[in-house]
Design a protein around this motif. Structure first.
Motif, PDB file in Angstrom:
ATOM      1  N   VAL A  24      43.984  40.463  34.963  1.00  0.00           N
ATOM      2  CA  VAL A  24      44.152  39.971  36.332  1.00  0.00           C
ATOM      3  C   VAL A  24      44.690  41.106  37.192  1.00  0.00           C
ATOM      4  O   VAL A  24      45.686  41.742  36.832  1.00  0.00           O
ATOM      5  CB  VAL A  24      45.114  38.765  36.395  1.00  0.00           C
ATOM      6  N   PHE A  25      44.018  41.379  38.317  1.00  0.00           N
ATOM      7  CA  PHE A  25      44.470  42.351  39.308  1.00  0.00           C
ATOM      8  C   PHE A  25      44.974  41.597  40.535  1.00  0.00           C
ATOM      9  O   PHE A  25      44.415  40.558  40.911  1.00  0.00           O
ATOM     10  CB  PHE A  25      43.330  43.270  39.764  1.00  0.00           C
ATOM     11  N   ALA A  26      46.003  42.127  41.157  1.00  0.00           N
ATOM     12  CA  ALA A  26      46.492  41.578  42.422  1.00  0.00           C
ATOM     13  C   ALA A  26      47.176  42.693  43.208  1.00  0.00           C
ATOM     14  O   ALA A  26      47.469  43.764  42.658  1.00  0.00           O
ATOM     15  CB  ALA A  26      47.457  40.417  42.189  1.00  0.00           C
ATOM     16  N   HIS A  27      47.440  42.447  44.500  1.00  0.00           N
ATOM     17  CA  HIS A  27      48.106  43.472  45.308  1.00  0.00           C
ATOM     18  C   HIS A  27      48.855  42.833  46.476  1.00  0.00           C
ATOM     19  O   HIS A  27      48.595  41.679  46.850  1.00  0.00           O
ATOM     20  CB  HIS A  27      47.086  44.485  45.850  1.00  0.00           C
TER      21      HIS A  27
ATOM     22  N   GLN B  33      52.022  49.839  48.870  1.00  0.00           N
ATOM     23  CA  GLN B  33      51.080  48.857  48.359  1.00  0.00           C
ATOM     24  C   GLN B  33      51.318  48.701  46.860  1.00  0.00           C
ATOM     25  O   GLN B  33      51.221  49.656  46.085  1.00  0.00           O
ATOM     26  CB  GLN B  33      49.635  49.272  48.628  1.00  0.00           C
ATOM     27  N   ILE B  34      51.688  47.485  46.482  1.00  0.00           N
ATOM     28  CA  ILE B  34      51.985  47.175  45.090  1.00  0.00           C
ATOM     29  C   ILE B  34      50.760  46.544  44.451  1.00  0.00           C
ATOM     30  O   ILE B  34      50.203  45.565  44.962  1.00  0.00           O
ATOM     31  CB  ILE B  34      53.176  46.203  44.975  1.00  0.00           C
ATOM     32  N   PHE B  35      50.331  47.099  43.337  1.00  0.00           N
ATOM     33  CA  PHE B  35      49.239  46.528  42.546  1.00  0.00           C
ATOM     34  C   PHE B  35      49.814  46.053  41.212  1.00  0.00           C
ATOM     35  O   PHE B  35      50.735  46.668  40.672  1.00  0.00           O
ATOM     36  CB  PHE B  35      48.146  47.566  42.276  1.00  0.00           C
ATOM     37  N   THR B  36      49.265  44.974  40.707  1.00  0.00           N
ATOM     38  CA  THR B  36      49.630  44.517  39.360  1.00  0.00           C
ATOM     39  C   THR B  36      48.384  44.461  38.497  1.00  0.00           C
ATOM     40  O   THR B  36      47.298  44.096  38.958  1.00  0.00           O
ATOM     41  CB  THR B  36      50.293  43.126  39.371  1.00  0.00           C
ATOM     42  N   VAL B  37      48.549  44.838  37.229  1.00  0.00           N
ATOM     43  CA  VAL B  37      47.478  44.750  36.232  1.00  0.00           C
ATOM     44  C   VAL B  37      48.065  44.046  35.018  1.00  0.00           C
ATOM     45  O   VAL B  37      48.902  44.608  34.307  1.00  0.00           O
ATOM     46  CB  VAL B  37      46.951  46.143  35.833  1.00  0.00           C
ATOM     47  N   ALA B  38      47.662  42.803  34.799  1.00  0.00           N
ATOM     48  CA  ALA B  38      48.106  42.036  33.634  1.00  0.00           C
ATOM     49  C   ALA B  38      46.929  41.914  32.677  1.00  0.00           C
ATOM     50  O   ALA B  38      45.898  41.318  33.025  1.00  0.00           O
ATOM     51  CB  ALA B  38      48.599  40.651  34.058  1.00  0.00           C
ATOM     52  N   VAL B  39      47.064  42.496  31.498  1.00  0.00           N
ATOM     53  CA  VAL B  39      45.944  42.593  30.556  1.00  0.00           C
ATOM     54  C   VAL B  39      46.078  41.518  29.479  1.00  0.00           C
ATOM     55  O   VAL B  39      47.135  41.373  28.856  1.00  0.00           O
ATOM     56  CB  VAL B  39      45.886  43.989  29.902  1.00  0.00           C
ATOM     57  N   GLN B  40      45.007  40.811  29.269  1.00  0.00           N
ATOM     58  CA  GLN B  40      44.996  39.721  28.293  1.00  0.00           C
ATOM     59  C   GLN B  40      44.977  40.253  26.867  1.00  0.00           C
ATOM     60  O   GLN B  40      44.403  41.314  26.584  1.00  0.00           O
ATOM     61  CB  GLN B  40      43.753  38.862  28.540  1.00  0.00           C
TER      62      GLN B  40
END
Length: 528
Positions: free
Chosen positions: A144-147, A158-165
Protein backbone atom coordinates in the motif's frame (compact mmCIF):
# COMPACT_ATOMS: atom_id res chain seq x y z
CA UNK A 1 4.07 3.40 29.04
CA UNK A 2 2.79 -0.06 29.70
CA UNK A 3 1.00 -2.92 28.04
CA UNK A 4 -2.15 -4.19 29.61
CA UNK A 5 -3.47 -7.54 28.50
CA UNK A 6 -6.63 -9.33 29.50
CA UNK A 7 -7.97 -12.62 28.26
CA UNK A 8 -11.37 -14.29 28.19
CA UNK A 9 -13.23 -16.80 26.06
CA UNK A 10 -16.24 -16.15 23.86
CA UNK A 11 -18.95 -18.76 23.40
CA UNK A 12 -17.13 -19.71 20.22
CA UNK A 13 -14.12 -20.60 22.42
CA UNK A 14 -11.89 -18.26 20.42
CA UNK A 15 -9.56 -16.14 22.55
CA UNK A 16 -10.37 -12.46 22.77
CA UNK A 17 -7.17 -10.45 22.89
CA UNK A 18 -7.16 -7.07 24.59
CA UNK A 19 -4.08 -4.93 24.03
CA UNK A 20 -3.76 -1.29 25.08
CA UNK A 21 -1.07 0.91 23.55
CA UNK A 22 -0.06 4.17 25.24
CA UNK A 23 1.37 6.81 22.89
CA UNK A 24 3.02 10.18 23.33
CA UNK A 25 1.24 13.10 21.65
CA UNK A 26 2.76 15.70 19.35
CA UNK A 27 1.59 18.75 17.46
CA UNK A 28 2.58 20.04 14.06
CA UNK A 29 1.23 22.14 11.23
CA UNK A 30 -0.76 20.77 8.30
CA UNK A 31 -0.60 22.14 4.79
CA UNK A 32 -2.94 25.06 5.54
CA UNK A 33 -0.77 26.21 8.45
CA UNK A 34 -3.23 25.38 11.26
CA UNK A 35 -1.97 23.77 14.46
CA UNK A 36 -3.66 20.56 15.51
CA UNK A 37 -3.26 17.56 17.79
CA UNK A 38 -3.92 13.96 16.97
CA UNK A 39 -5.88 12.16 19.65
CA UNK A 40 -5.63 8.55 20.63
CA UNK A 41 -7.24 6.25 18.09
CA UNK A 42 -9.07 3.27 19.56
CA UNK A 43 -8.97 0.36 17.16
CA UNK A 44 -9.53 -3.35 16.87
CA UNK A 45 -7.14 -5.70 15.06
CA UNK A 46 -8.71 -8.77 13.49
CA UNK A 47 -6.35 -11.44 12.18
CA UNK A 48 -6.43 -15.04 11.01
CA UNK A 49 -4.42 -17.72 12.79
CA UNK A 50 -4.90 -21.12 11.24
CA UNK A 51 -8.65 -21.62 10.92
CA UNK A 52 -9.44 -19.10 13.69
CA UNK A 53 -10.28 -15.44 13.29
CA UNK A 54 -9.04 -13.64 16.41
CA UNK A 55 -9.10 -10.04 17.54
CA UNK A 56 -7.56 -7.67 20.03
CA UNK A 57 -8.11 -4.04 20.93
CA UNK A 58 -5.46 -1.39 20.52
CA UNK A 59 -5.13 2.38 20.71
CA UNK A 60 -2.43 4.53 19.14
CA UNK A 61 -1.68 8.08 18.10
CA UNK A 62 0.18 9.45 15.10
CA UNK A 63 1.64 12.86 14.44
CA UNK A 64 3.63 14.16 11.48
CA UNK A 65 6.44 15.26 13.77
CA UNK A 66 7.32 11.59 14.15
CA UNK A 67 8.69 11.96 10.62
CA UNK A 68 9.09 15.69 9.88
CA UNK A 69 12.25 16.99 11.51
CA UNK A 70 12.72 13.75 13.45
CA UNK A 71 16.04 11.97 13.87
CA UNK A 72 15.66 8.93 11.61
CA UNK A 73 18.70 7.28 13.20
CA UNK A 74 17.01 7.15 16.62
CA UNK A 75 14.56 4.34 17.31
CA UNK A 76 11.08 5.75 17.99
CA UNK A 77 8.70 3.46 19.91
CA UNK A 78 5.78 5.69 18.91
CA UNK A 79 6.64 5.47 15.23
CA UNK A 80 7.17 1.71 15.60
CA UNK A 81 3.59 1.32 16.86
CA UNK A 82 2.17 3.33 13.99
CA UNK A 83 4.30 1.35 11.52
CA UNK A 84 2.99 -1.84 13.14
CA UNK A 85 -0.60 -0.79 12.35
CA UNK A 86 0.29 -0.12 8.70
CA UNK A 87 2.33 -3.34 8.36
CA UNK A 88 -0.51 -5.59 9.51
CA UNK A 89 -3.38 -3.62 7.99
CA UNK A 90 -2.04 -4.23 4.47
CA UNK A 91 -2.73 -7.98 4.75
CA UNK A 92 -5.88 -9.32 3.13
CA UNK A 93 -6.44 -11.47 6.24
CA UNK A 94 -5.79 -8.76 8.83
CA UNK A 95 -7.49 -5.43 9.43
CA UNK A 96 -6.89 -2.51 11.77
CA UNK A 97 -10.25 -0.79 12.20
CA UNK A 98 -10.75 2.49 14.06
CA UNK A 99 -13.77 2.07 16.32
CA UNK A 100 -14.88 5.71 16.12
CA UNK A 101 -14.39 6.28 12.39
CA UNK A 102 -16.72 5.57 9.50
CA UNK A 103 -13.69 5.80 7.21
CA UNK A 104 -12.55 2.35 8.28
CA UNK A 105 -15.57 0.37 9.50
CA UNK A 106 -14.90 -2.79 11.45
CA UNK A 107 -16.51 -4.91 8.74
CA UNK A 108 -14.03 -3.77 6.08
CA UNK A 109 -10.85 -5.49 4.98
CA UNK A 110 -10.05 -2.49 2.77
CA UNK A 111 -6.24 -2.25 2.80
CA UNK A 112 -6.35 1.52 2.16
CA UNK A 113 -9.16 2.85 4.38
CA UNK A 114 -7.01 3.45 7.47
CA UNK A 115 -4.83 6.13 5.91
CA UNK A 116 -7.45 8.84 5.45
CA UNK A 117 -7.86 9.06 9.21
CA UNK A 118 -4.31 10.42 9.48
CA UNK A 119 -4.52 12.89 6.61
CA UNK A 120 -2.93 10.68 3.96
CA UNK A 121 -4.23 10.84 0.42
CA UNK A 122 -4.43 8.62 -2.65
CA UNK A 123 -3.84 5.40 -0.70
CA UNK A 124 -3.34 2.71 -3.32
CA UNK A 125 -3.10 -1.05 -3.00
CA UNK A 126 -0.49 -2.24 -5.49
CA UNK A 127 -0.21 -5.84 -6.65
CA UNK A 128 2.71 -7.22 -8.62
CA UNK A 129 1.13 -9.74 -10.98
CA UNK A 130 2.83 -12.80 -12.44
CA UNK A 131 1.17 -11.98 -15.76
CA UNK A 132 3.32 -8.81 -15.99
CA UNK A 133 6.55 -10.82 -16.10
CA UNK A 134 7.91 -13.64 -18.22
CA UNK A 135 10.62 -14.88 -15.84
CA UNK A 136 10.93 -15.20 -12.07
CA UNK A 137 7.18 -14.99 -11.68
CA UNK A 138 7.32 -16.03 -8.03
CA UNK A 139 9.31 -12.96 -6.96
CA UNK A 140 6.29 -10.77 -6.31
CA UNK A 141 4.68 -8.80 -3.52
CA UNK A 142 1.76 -6.49 -2.70
CA UNK A 143 1.91 -3.14 -0.92
CA UNK A 144 0.00 0.00 0.00
CA UNK A 145 1.33 3.44 -1.01
CA UNK A 146 0.04 6.71 0.43
CA UNK A 147 1.21 10.32 0.78
CA UNK A 148 0.47 13.65 2.43
CA UNK A 149 1.97 17.14 2.36
CA UNK A 150 2.73 19.20 5.48
CA UNK A 151 4.49 22.47 6.26
CA UNK A 152 6.86 23.03 9.15
CA UNK A 153 9.32 25.83 9.81
CA UNK A 154 8.56 27.49 6.51
CA UNK A 155 9.38 24.32 4.55
CA UNK A 156 7.09 21.97 2.67
CA UNK A 157 7.45 18.23 3.23
CA UNK A 158 5.84 15.35 1.39
CA UNK A 159 5.50 12.17 3.42
CA UNK A 160 5.15 8.86 1.58
CA UNK A 161 4.37 5.52 3.20
CA UNK A 162 5.14 2.07 1.79
CA UNK A 163 3.58 -0.83 3.70
CA UNK A 164 4.63 -4.16 2.19
CA UNK A 165 2.49 -7.24 2.59
CA UNK A 166 3.92 -10.50 3.88
CA UNK A 167 3.86 -13.78 1.96
CA UNK A 168 0.73 -14.30 -0.12
CA UNK A 169 0.40 -17.76 -1.61
CA UNK A 170 2.77 -20.67 -2.04
CA UNK A 171 4.71 -19.09 -4.90
CA UNK A 172 5.93 -16.28 -2.66
CA UNK A 173 6.97 -18.88 -0.09
CA UNK A 174 9.15 -20.48 -2.76
CA UNK A 175 10.61 -17.04 -3.44
CA UNK A 176 11.36 -16.70 0.29
CA UNK A 177 13.71 -19.67 0.01
CA UNK A 178 15.29 -18.69 -3.33
CA UNK A 179 18.26 -16.82 -1.86
CA UNK A 180 20.28 -16.70 -5.09
CA UNK A 181 24.01 -16.58 -5.66
CA UNK A 182 25.75 -13.65 -7.33
CA UNK A 183 29.31 -14.88 -6.91
CA UNK A 184 29.69 -14.39 -10.67
CA UNK A 185 28.26 -10.88 -10.48
CA UNK A 186 30.57 -9.40 -13.11
CA UNK A 187 29.36 -11.69 -15.88
CA UNK A 188 26.14 -13.09 -14.30
CA UNK A 189 27.51 -16.45 -15.37
CA UNK A 190 25.77 -18.33 -12.58
CA UNK A 191 22.27 -17.19 -13.45
CA UNK A 192 22.75 -16.99 -17.19
CA UNK A 193 23.59 -20.69 -16.97
CA UNK A 194 20.86 -21.54 -14.49
CA UNK A 195 18.22 -19.75 -16.53
CA UNK A 196 17.91 -22.81 -18.76
CA UNK A 197 16.66 -24.87 -15.81
CA UNK A 198 15.62 -22.20 -13.33
CA UNK A 199 13.42 -19.36 -14.53
CA UNK A 200 12.85 -20.71 -18.03
CA UNK A 201 11.75 -24.15 -16.89
CA UNK A 202 9.41 -22.64 -14.29
CA UNK A 203 7.82 -20.35 -16.89
CA UNK A 204 7.47 -23.11 -19.45
CA UNK A 205 5.94 -25.42 -16.84
CA UNK A 206 3.40 -22.66 -16.18
CA UNK A 207 2.44 -22.61 -19.85
CA UNK A 208 4.75 -19.96 -21.33
CA UNK A 209 6.40 -21.46 -24.41
CA UNK A 210 8.32 -18.39 -25.57
CA UNK A 211 11.59 -19.67 -24.16
CA UNK A 212 13.83 -17.11 -25.90
CA UNK A 213 11.88 -14.19 -24.44
CA UNK A 214 11.80 -15.81 -21.01
CA UNK A 215 15.53 -16.39 -21.03
CA UNK A 216 16.20 -12.83 -22.20
CA UNK A 217 14.13 -11.38 -19.35
CA UNK A 218 15.71 -13.80 -16.91
CA UNK A 219 19.23 -12.67 -17.79
CA UNK A 220 18.13 -9.01 -17.65
CA UNK A 221 16.82 -9.62 -14.13
CA UNK A 222 20.08 -11.15 -12.99
CA UNK A 223 22.16 -8.46 -14.67
CA UNK A 224 20.22 -5.79 -12.77
CA UNK A 225 20.46 -7.68 -9.49
CA UNK A 226 24.15 -8.40 -9.90
CA UNK A 227 24.82 -4.70 -10.55
CA UNK A 228 22.87 -3.23 -7.63
CA UNK A 229 21.83 -6.08 -5.33
CA UNK A 230 24.78 -8.45 -5.57
CA UNK A 231 24.75 -9.38 -1.88
CA UNK A 232 20.98 -9.50 -1.43
CA UNK A 233 18.59 -12.44 -1.16
CA UNK A 234 17.45 -12.94 -4.76
CA UNK A 235 13.75 -13.59 -4.08
CA UNK A 236 13.45 -10.53 -1.84
CA UNK A 237 15.69 -8.33 -3.99
CA UNK A 238 13.87 -8.87 -7.27
CA UNK A 239 10.53 -8.21 -5.58
CA UNK A 240 12.07 -5.07 -4.06
CA UNK A 241 13.35 -3.90 -7.44
CA UNK A 242 9.95 -4.44 -9.01
CA UNK A 243 8.11 -2.71 -6.16
CA UNK A 244 10.56 0.21 -6.34
CA UNK A 245 9.59 0.72 -9.98
CA UNK A 246 5.91 0.87 -8.96
CA UNK A 247 6.67 3.26 -6.11
CA UNK A 248 8.72 5.59 -8.30
CA UNK A 249 5.80 5.79 -10.73
CA UNK A 250 3.49 6.59 -7.81
CA UNK A 251 5.85 9.32 -6.58
CA UNK A 252 6.10 10.82 -10.06
CA UNK A 253 2.31 11.00 -10.24
CA UNK A 254 1.81 12.63 -6.83
CA UNK A 255 5.04 14.52 -6.15
CA UNK A 256 4.65 18.13 -5.00
CA UNK A 257 7.21 20.48 -6.51
CA UNK A 258 9.59 22.08 -4.04
CA UNK A 259 8.89 19.65 -1.21
CA UNK A 260 11.39 17.57 0.73
CA UNK A 261 10.60 13.89 0.42
CA UNK A 262 10.23 11.58 3.39
CA UNK A 263 9.39 7.87 3.21
CA UNK A 264 8.25 5.46 5.93
CA UNK A 265 8.84 1.84 4.91
CA UNK A 266 7.32 -1.00 6.89
CA UNK A 267 6.15 -4.59 6.58
CA UNK A 268 5.88 -7.93 8.34
CA UNK A 269 7.77 -11.13 7.45
CA UNK A 270 8.45 -11.19 3.68
CA UNK A 271 7.12 -7.63 3.63
CA UNK A 272 9.69 -6.64 6.26
CA UNK A 273 12.46 -8.22 4.17
CA UNK A 274 11.48 -6.20 1.12
CA UNK A 275 11.16 -3.06 3.24
CA UNK A 276 14.60 -3.80 4.70
CA UNK A 277 16.22 -3.85 1.25
CA UNK A 278 14.31 -0.77 0.13
CA UNK A 279 15.35 0.93 3.38
CA UNK A 280 18.96 0.43 2.35
CA UNK A 281 18.23 1.86 -1.10
CA UNK A 282 16.55 5.00 0.24
CA UNK A 283 19.07 5.58 3.03
CA UNK A 284 21.70 5.61 0.27
CA UNK A 285 19.65 8.10 -1.79
CA UNK A 286 20.38 11.74 -0.80
CA UNK A 287 17.06 12.82 -2.29
CA UNK A 288 15.12 11.07 0.48
CA UNK A 289 14.84 11.03 4.25
CA UNK A 290 13.89 7.46 5.09
CA UNK A 291 12.54 5.62 8.13
CA UNK A 292 12.32 1.81 8.02
CA UNK A 293 10.58 -0.34 10.64
CA UNK A 294 10.25 -4.06 9.92
CA UNK A 295 8.48 -6.71 11.98
CA UNK A 296 9.73 -10.33 11.97
CA UNK A 297 12.37 -9.34 9.44
CA UNK A 298 14.13 -12.31 7.80
CA UNK A 299 17.81 -12.05 6.98
CA UNK A 300 18.17 -10.28 3.64
CA UNK A 301 21.82 -9.85 2.66
CA UNK A 302 25.42 -11.00 2.94
CA UNK A 303 26.63 -7.38 2.82
CA UNK A 304 29.43 -7.03 5.38
CA UNK A 305 28.42 -3.40 6.00
CA UNK A 306 24.74 -4.16 6.69
CA UNK A 307 24.91 -3.09 10.34
CA UNK A 308 26.21 0.36 9.36
CA UNK A 309 22.76 1.44 8.15
CA UNK A 310 21.30 3.70 10.81
CA UNK A 311 17.72 4.39 9.68
CA UNK A 312 16.55 0.77 9.57
CA UNK A 313 15.10 -0.98 12.63
CA UNK A 314 14.07 -4.64 12.79
CA UNK A 315 11.64 -5.68 15.51
CA UNK A 316 12.53 -9.32 16.13
CA UNK A 317 11.09 -12.07 18.31
CA UNK A 318 14.05 -14.40 18.79
CA UNK A 319 11.58 -17.29 19.18
CA UNK A 320 10.42 -16.71 15.61
CA UNK A 321 11.87 -19.08 12.99
CA UNK A 322 11.44 -16.54 10.18
CA UNK A 323 13.92 -14.14 11.78
CA UNK A 324 16.57 -16.91 11.73
CA UNK A 325 16.32 -17.49 7.97
CA UNK A 326 18.29 -17.55 5.73
CA UNK A 327 20.88 -19.08 8.03
CA UNK A 328 23.80 -17.23 9.56
CA UNK A 329 26.16 -19.95 8.40
CA UNK A 330 25.20 -19.10 4.82
CA UNK A 331 26.55 -15.63 5.55
CA UNK A 332 23.21 -13.81 5.89
CA UNK A 333 22.32 -10.85 8.09
CA UNK A 334 19.90 -7.88 8.00
CA UNK A 335 20.37 -4.23 7.20
CA UNK A 336 20.16 -1.90 10.16
CA UNK A 337 19.68 -2.49 13.87
CA UNK A 338 17.77 -5.32 15.55
CA UNK A 339 15.41 -4.52 18.41
CA UNK A 340 15.07 -8.05 19.69
CA UNK A 341 13.69 -10.02 22.59
CA UNK A 342 12.41 -13.53 23.30
CA UNK A 343 8.65 -13.44 23.83
CA UNK A 344 8.74 -16.72 25.75
CA UNK A 345 11.41 -15.62 28.21
CA UNK A 346 11.06 -11.83 28.44
CA UNK A 347 7.31 -11.30 28.06
CA UNK A 348 5.98 -14.70 29.08
CA UNK A 349 3.20 -13.38 31.35
CA UNK A 350 1.91 -11.02 28.64
CA UNK A 351 2.21 -13.81 26.09
CA UNK A 352 0.17 -16.27 28.15
CA UNK A 353 -2.57 -13.68 28.62
CA UNK A 354 -2.58 -12.89 24.91
CA UNK A 355 -2.73 -16.45 23.58
CA UNK A 356 -3.04 -18.87 26.51
CA UNK A 357 -2.13 -21.92 24.41
CA UNK A 358 0.75 -20.32 22.56
CA UNK A 359 3.38 -20.49 25.29
CA UNK A 360 3.41 -24.29 25.07
CA UNK A 361 4.69 -24.13 21.51
CA UNK A 362 7.31 -21.39 21.38
CA UNK A 363 11.00 -22.07 21.88
CA UNK A 364 12.45 -20.48 25.00
CA UNK A 365 15.42 -18.14 24.61
CA UNK A 366 15.62 -18.27 20.85
CA UNK A 367 14.69 -20.47 17.90
CA UNK A 368 17.06 -23.37 17.28
CA UNK A 369 17.82 -23.91 13.58
CA UNK A 370 20.74 -26.32 13.97
CA UNK A 371 18.79 -29.07 12.21
CA UNK A 372 19.23 -27.05 8.99
CA UNK A 373 22.94 -26.33 9.38
CA UNK A 374 24.23 -29.13 7.14
CA UNK A 375 21.78 -28.69 4.27
CA UNK A 376 24.32 -26.44 2.54
CA UNK A 377 27.58 -24.76 3.48
CA UNK A 378 26.78 -21.35 1.97
CA UNK A 379 24.41 -19.66 -0.47
CA UNK A 380 26.42 -20.77 -3.51
CA UNK A 381 26.24 -24.40 -2.38
CA UNK A 382 22.45 -24.27 -2.56
CA UNK A 383 22.63 -24.12 -6.35
CA UNK A 384 25.36 -26.68 -6.98
CA UNK A 385 24.24 -29.96 -8.47
CA UNK A 386 27.02 -31.85 -6.72
CA UNK A 387 29.53 -30.95 -4.10
CA UNK A 388 32.31 -33.15 -2.77
CA UNK A 389 31.44 -32.27 0.83
CA UNK A 390 27.74 -32.98 0.43
CA UNK A 391 27.43 -35.38 -2.50
CA UNK A 392 26.07 -38.19 -0.36
CA UNK A 393 23.38 -36.04 1.22
CA UNK A 394 22.03 -34.48 -1.99
CA UNK A 395 20.34 -37.63 -3.19
CA UNK A 396 16.79 -38.91 -3.30
CA UNK A 397 15.78 -42.59 -3.49
CA UNK A 398 12.24 -43.89 -3.07
CA UNK A 399 11.45 -47.54 -3.90
CA UNK A 400 8.05 -48.87 -5.06
CA UNK A 401 6.71 -52.33 -5.79
CA UNK A 402 5.38 -51.32 -9.20
CA UNK A 403 6.42 -48.95 -11.96
CA UNK A 404 2.95 -47.37 -11.87
CA UNK A 405 3.50 -46.33 -8.26
CA UNK A 406 6.92 -44.86 -9.05
CA UNK A 407 5.49 -42.96 -12.02
CA UNK A 408 2.63 -41.64 -9.91
CA UNK A 409 5.15 -40.18 -7.44
CA UNK A 410 7.20 -38.68 -10.27
CA UNK A 411 4.08 -37.03 -11.70
CA UNK A 412 3.21 -35.79 -8.19
CA UNK A 413 6.60 -34.11 -7.92
CA UNK A 414 6.25 -32.46 -11.31
CA UNK A 415 2.66 -31.33 -10.78
CA UNK A 416 3.60 -29.06 -7.90
CA UNK A 417 6.52 -27.54 -9.75
CA UNK A 418 8.13 -26.99 -6.36
CA UNK A 419 11.54 -28.30 -7.25
CA UNK A 420 12.00 -30.47 -10.29
CA UNK A 421 10.37 -28.21 -12.89
CA UNK A 422 11.71 -25.02 -11.40
CA UNK A 423 15.24 -25.81 -10.35
CA UNK A 424 16.50 -29.03 -11.90
CA UNK A 425 16.26 -30.60 -15.35
CA UNK A 426 14.14 -33.73 -15.38
CA UNK A 427 17.09 -35.80 -16.53
CA UNK A 428 18.52 -35.65 -13.02
CA UNK A 429 15.86 -38.18 -12.10
CA UNK A 430 16.23 -41.66 -13.46
CA UNK A 431 12.61 -41.41 -14.57
CA UNK A 432 11.83 -40.04 -18.02
CA UNK A 433 8.91 -38.06 -19.42
CA UNK A 434 8.53 -38.21 -23.18
CA UNK A 435 6.13 -35.96 -25.09
CA UNK A 436 4.36 -37.85 -27.87
CA UNK A 437 3.24 -36.53 -31.27
CA UNK A 438 -0.36 -36.25 -30.05
CA UNK A 439 0.71 -34.12 -27.08
CA UNK A 440 0.37 -36.85 -24.49
CA UNK A 441 3.22 -37.81 -22.16
CA UNK A 442 4.71 -41.24 -21.61
CA UNK A 443 6.55 -41.88 -18.34
CA UNK A 444 8.98 -44.65 -17.46
CA UNK A 445 11.09 -45.70 -14.47
CA UNK A 446 13.77 -48.39 -14.89
CA UNK A 447 13.40 -51.61 -12.90
CA UNK A 448 15.87 -52.56 -10.18
CA UNK A 449 17.65 -55.91 -10.17
CA UNK A 450 15.18 -57.23 -7.60
CA UNK A 451 12.18 -56.27 -9.75
CA UNK A 452 11.23 -53.18 -7.74
CA UNK A 453 11.29 -49.60 -9.04
CA UNK A 454 13.38 -46.91 -7.36
CA UNK A 455 12.73 -43.28 -8.22
CA UNK A 456 16.11 -41.64 -7.66
CA UNK A 457 17.81 -38.32 -8.26
CA UNK A 458 20.74 -36.13 -7.45
CA UNK A 459 19.50 -32.65 -6.59
CA UNK A 460 20.59 -29.16 -5.70
CA UNK A 461 20.01 -28.31 -2.03
CA UNK A 462 17.60 -25.63 -3.28
CA UNK A 463 15.28 -28.45 -4.32
CA UNK A 464 15.21 -29.62 -0.72
CA UNK A 465 14.38 -26.11 0.50
CA UNK A 466 11.37 -26.07 -1.81
CA UNK A 467 10.32 -29.41 -0.37
CA UNK A 468 10.59 -27.76 3.03
CA UNK A 469 8.26 -25.00 1.79
CA UNK A 470 5.72 -27.61 0.73
CA UNK A 471 5.91 -29.14 4.19
CA UNK A 472 5.40 -25.75 5.86
CA UNK A 473 2.50 -24.74 3.62
CA UNK A 474 0.72 -28.06 3.96
CA UNK A 475 1.24 -28.31 7.71
CA UNK A 476 -0.10 -24.79 8.26
CA UNK A 477 -3.43 -25.70 6.66
CA UNK A 478 -3.79 -29.48 6.65
CA UNK A 479 -1.77 -31.52 9.13
CA UNK A 480 -3.01 -34.82 7.65
CA UNK A 481 -1.80 -33.87 4.17
CA UNK A 482 1.48 -32.67 5.64
CA UNK A 483 2.03 -35.96 7.46
CA UNK A 484 1.36 -37.91 4.27
CA UNK A 485 3.71 -35.62 2.36
CA UNK A 486 6.53 -36.13 4.86
CA UNK A 487 6.13 -39.89 5.17
CA UNK A 488 5.71 -40.59 1.43
CA UNK A 489 7.52 -38.18 -0.84
CA UNK A 490 9.96 -37.02 1.85
CA UNK A 491 10.78 -40.62 2.69
CA UNK A 492 13.15 -40.64 -0.26
CA UNK A 493 15.54 -38.21 1.37
CA UNK A 494 18.53 -39.07 3.51
CA UNK A 495 18.35 -38.96 7.31
CA UNK A 496 19.82 -35.43 7.31
CA UNK A 497 16.94 -34.08 5.23
CA UNK A 498 14.22 -36.19 6.81
CA UNK A 499 15.26 -34.97 10.25
CA UNK A 500 14.98 -31.36 9.08
CA UNK A 501 11.56 -31.97 7.54
CA UNK A 502 10.18 -33.76 10.59
CA UNK A 503 11.58 -31.14 12.94
CA UNK A 504 10.13 -28.33 10.86
CA UNK A 505 6.70 -29.94 10.64
CA UNK A 506 6.62 -30.32 14.44
CA UNK A 507 7.39 -26.63 14.86
CA UNK A 508 4.65 -25.29 12.61
CA UNK A 509 2.16 -24.49 15.37
CA UNK A 510 4.78 -22.67 17.40
CA UNK A 511 5.92 -20.85 14.28
CA UNK A 512 2.39 -19.61 13.61
CA UNK A 513 2.06 -18.24 17.15
CA UNK A 514 5.51 -16.69 17.50
CA UNK A 515 5.21 -15.01 14.09
CA UNK A 516 1.71 -13.61 14.58
CA UNK A 517 0.22 -10.12 14.95
CA UNK A 518 -0.32 -10.15 18.75
CA UNK A 519 3.23 -11.35 19.34
CA UNK A 520 4.64 -8.34 17.51
CA UNK A 521 2.11 -6.05 19.21
CA UNK A 522 3.79 -6.95 22.51
CA UNK A 523 7.23 -6.17 21.11
CA UNK A 524 6.11 -2.93 19.44
CA UNK A 525 4.75 -1.76 22.78
CA UNK A 526 7.66 -2.78 24.98
CA UNK A 527 10.92 -2.49 23.03
CA UNK A 528 12.71 0.82 23.50
Amino acid sequence: MFLKLTGKMKKSALPVLAVAFAFAFFSCSNDDGADYDYESNNAVVNFTLGSNVLSFDTSFAYDDSLLVGADNSAYSPALARFAYALAFDCYDTTKVSLKTSAKNPSSSYDNTALYENFGFEDAEYVELSASDYLADTRDLTNAVFAHKTVESGGKKYQIFTVAVQGSSGMDQWFSNFDVGDFSDAATTKTYATLSATHSVAAAVAAGNTDQASVQAESITNYTSLAASFATEHKGFALASLRLKEKFEAYVAEHEVSGSEKIVLLTGHSRGAAIANILGKVYEDDPGWTSFTYGFATPRTTTNENASSYKTIFNIVNTDDLVTELPLKNWGFTRYGTDKAASISSTYLSEWKKTLPLASAYVSANGEDTSYLDNVASDRADLYKLSDASAAQSNTFNLTFDTEAEAIEMFKYLRSYGFGIASYDPYSLFNATATTNADGSTTYSVPADDDGKYTLSATFRPQFFLNTLVMSICLASSDTTAAAKFVTTMCGGFTDLHKNALYTMSQKITGFAYSHSAPCYAILAENLK
